[in-house]
Design a protein around this motif. Sequence first.
Motif, PDB file in Angstrom:
ATOM      1  N   LEU A  88      -9.995  -0.062   6.924  1.00 36.25           N
ATOM      2  CA  LEU A  88      -9.016  -1.018   6.406  1.00 36.25           C
ATOM      3  C   LEU A  88      -9.486  -1.814   5.192  1.00 36.25           C
ATOM      4  N   GLY A  89     -10.691  -1.561   4.742  1.00 33.48           N
ATOM      5  CA  GLY A  89     -11.177  -2.253   3.554  1.00 33.48           C
ATOM      6  C   GLY A  89     -11.310  -3.750   3.755  1.00 33.48           C
ATOM      7  N   LYS A  90     -10.961  -4.513   2.717  1.00 34.04           N
ATOM      8  CA  LYS A  90     -11.134  -5.968   2.761  1.00 34.04           C
ATOM      9  C   LYS A  90     -10.277  -6.656   3.817  1.00 34.04           C
ATOM     10  N   LEU A  91      -9.202  -6.006   4.228  1.00 31.24           N
ATOM     11  CA  LEU A  91      -8.343  -6.620   5.244  1.00 31.24           C
ATOM     12  C   LEU A  91      -9.053  -6.762   6.589  1.00 31.24           C
ATOM     13  N   ALA A  92     -10.167  -6.072   6.760  1.00 34.01           N
ATOM     14  CA  ALA A  92     -10.945  -6.224   7.986  1.00 34.01           C
ATOM     15  C   ALA A  92     -11.715  -7.543   7.992  1.00 34.01           C
ATOM     16  N   GLN A  93     -11.769  -8.209   6.839  1.00 34.11           N
ATOM     17  CA  GLN A  93     -12.400  -9.522   6.752  1.00 34.11           C
ATOM     18  C   GLN A  93     -11.365 -10.570   7.177  1.00 34.11           C
TER      19      GLN A  93
END
Length: 305
Positions: free
Chosen positions: A187-192
Amino acid sequence: MRRIKLARTLQRISDFLPRKYPVKSRAGLAEQPFFVLGSGRNGSTLLNRMLNQHSELFLPSEQYFLGNSIIKYKLYNFLIWRDLMKVIAGELMKVTGSHTWDFSAEEIFDTLNTTDDKSLQSVLEVIFRTYGLKNKPTFSQWGDTTPLNTYYVPELLSVFPNARYLFLLRDGRDVVASYKRGGEAYLGKLAQPQQAAIHWVHALEQYQMLRKKSAVLLIRYEDLVTQPEVELMKVCDHLKVDYEDRMLTYHQTTPTAPMYQEPQHAKILKPVDKSSIGNWQKVLSEEDLKSCTIMNPWLAKFDYR
């Protein structure tokens, strides 16, 4: 997001130039489509599978070309029709990763190139309806549940002002927890957590904007999984179709789209349950919650205590 803003700015500038081909069909659509918007990780796949069991409805798996197609149609409107359709068909090429469908541009290009109704509304109708008829010959109304559409609300409204809109809302903390569990590799940055929180708030800002321009129906994920029959009746009423019990048996059919075979969609093969409500309490740390304070006013506004 920056790329979308730049493309949108260029498209708005092009709006001042003479338009060779219209956006809306002069003949009008026989049946208006519908769009389910939201933040993602909000139960949109579950709702997709439920509604797909309805005899009159068809919803494809996720696509990522719709917003770009609208912007590019307006930007390249000066081209001759055949070349403009090459641009639109290019958005459908499998190699671009622009959709999860069993579908290719070659299947639709000749139809788009020879259509009598040279309008964007008609083009998109042909694309979705052609794919729908491959999968469900008896449907009458198509819809879409792709969360990415939420970034393109102004574009959707410009093409489909009379479409039926729904917004699927889930507790922002559970949305953030779901993105975190998905991991950055997927999910890329959305996992942050902080980025997921910003994403959730942006979706609600789009909902507030949509409310001013359309009779959008708000559906809560928590209600959908605790009283599915009641909520699906509301959805059917909004879509002007009769409620059908078969929508609750979605788990008895195996979806063919490859994306539904991925581990994160395993629950769509099981009956509806409420076990995911409040998962954030197990997943999010105090530090995660502190980084997500941007959500607090919105959580309060929608009564998530």
